[in-house]
Design an enzyme around this catalytic site. Structure first.
Site, short mmCIF file in Angstrom:
data_model
loop_
_atom_site.label_atom_id
_atom_site.label_comp_id
_atom_site.label_asym_id
_atom_site.label_seq_id
_atom_site.Cartn_x
_atom_site.Cartn_y
_atom_site.Cartn_z
N HIS A 162 0.79 -1.49 0.33
CA HIS A 162 0.30 0.04 0.12
C HIS A 162 0.59 0.96 -0.17
O HIS A 162 2.01 1.00 -0.36
CB HIS A 162 -0.65 0.16 1.13
CG HIS A 162 -0.58 0.10 2.55
ND1 HIS A 162 0.28 1.18 3.11
CD2 HIS A 162 -0.41 -1.35 3.42
CE1 HIS A 162 0.70 0.89 4.30
NE2 HIS A 162 0.66 -0.39 4.20
N CYS A 178 3.35 -5.00 6.73
CA CYS A 178 2.82 -4.59 5.89
C CYS A 178 4.29 -4.12 4.99
O CYS A 178 5.27 -3.16 5.04
CB CYS A 178 1.68 -4.03 5.43
SG CYS A 178 0.05 -4.19 6.33
#
Length: 226
Positions: A162, A178
């Site tokens: 992301h 992440c």
């Protein structure tokens, strides 16, 4: 690790890498490809849009592994994400990755993708970071401009690729696991990737970069399943 130490580490890594770099074709961000909402929200960011150190800027590079074109390969050791192209090339993006204790590796597929996602922190993140249970989409959301949700065996792994509202940490290991890109790079990657895209996150100590070509010269192998 303090933010000052992280920033100094990124700077030092950038200086060392730039000293042994071969000619690289860096890619400037094409804002013409941005949607009106992208332009609107990116104009409203309150974080400092710190320039990424040169070795971690988006670039077209030679690619010697054997993953199929259209695949994503994440080299957490060297803080790079590769989007594999035809003809032995790849687009290389600089990334922020998880701290060693929370880093994830394995094989997955892009199960879904979202523009300007909301953030739903896990119970562990809520407890560890003291964040709310929900953060609305927007320029200051830690999920940034785009999110690719990684699935394995048909189940959400809870790991994402992301954007970020902390571009100063591209090239560092600080996230909760992440994989973060600048918001501009997240938009670029998102537009290239389809649901179902194979994602290979290399194991620690198996990094493959122009500065450590041991694995690149050996070649990789495309997994038949995940």
């Amino acid at each position: 690790m303090s933010s000052l130490k992280v920033k100094l580490g990124i700077l030092a890594a950038g200086l060392m890498l730039s000293g042994c770099m071969q000619a690289t074709h860096y890619e400037a961000t094409d804002t013409k490809a941005f949607k009106p909402k992208d332009k609107e929200l990116l104009a409203k960011v309150r974080y400092e849009n710190t320039p990424v150190a040169e070795p971690f800027r988006r670039a077209i590079v030679e690619y010697h592994r054997k993953e199929s074109p259209g695949s994503i390969v994440v080299d957490s050791d060297n803080h790079y994400l590769y989007y594999v192209l035809d003809g032995g090339k790849a687009i290389r993006y600089g990334i922020t990755v998880g701290e060693e204790a929370m880093a994830w590796s394995g094989i997955a597929k892009v199960g879904s993708k979202t523009e300007w996602p909301a953030w739903h922190p896990t119970p562990g993140e809520i407890s560890r970071l003291g964040v709310p249970t929900y953060v609305a989409p927007g320029p200051d959301n830690p999920m940034g401009s785009r999110a690719l949700y990684l699935y394995s065996g048909g189940k959400d792994t809870l790991f994402r690729i992301h954007g970020t509202n902390q571009p100063e940490y591209i090239g560092a290991s600080i996230s909760s696991g992440c994989i973060r890109l600048t918001n501009e790079d997240a938009i670029d990657l998102y537009d290239r990737v389809k649901v179902g895209t194979l994602v290979v996150v290399l194991e620690p100590k198996h990094g493959d970069s122009p500065y450590n070509s041991r694995l690149a010269l050996q070649g990789g192998s495309s997994p038949s399943s995940y």
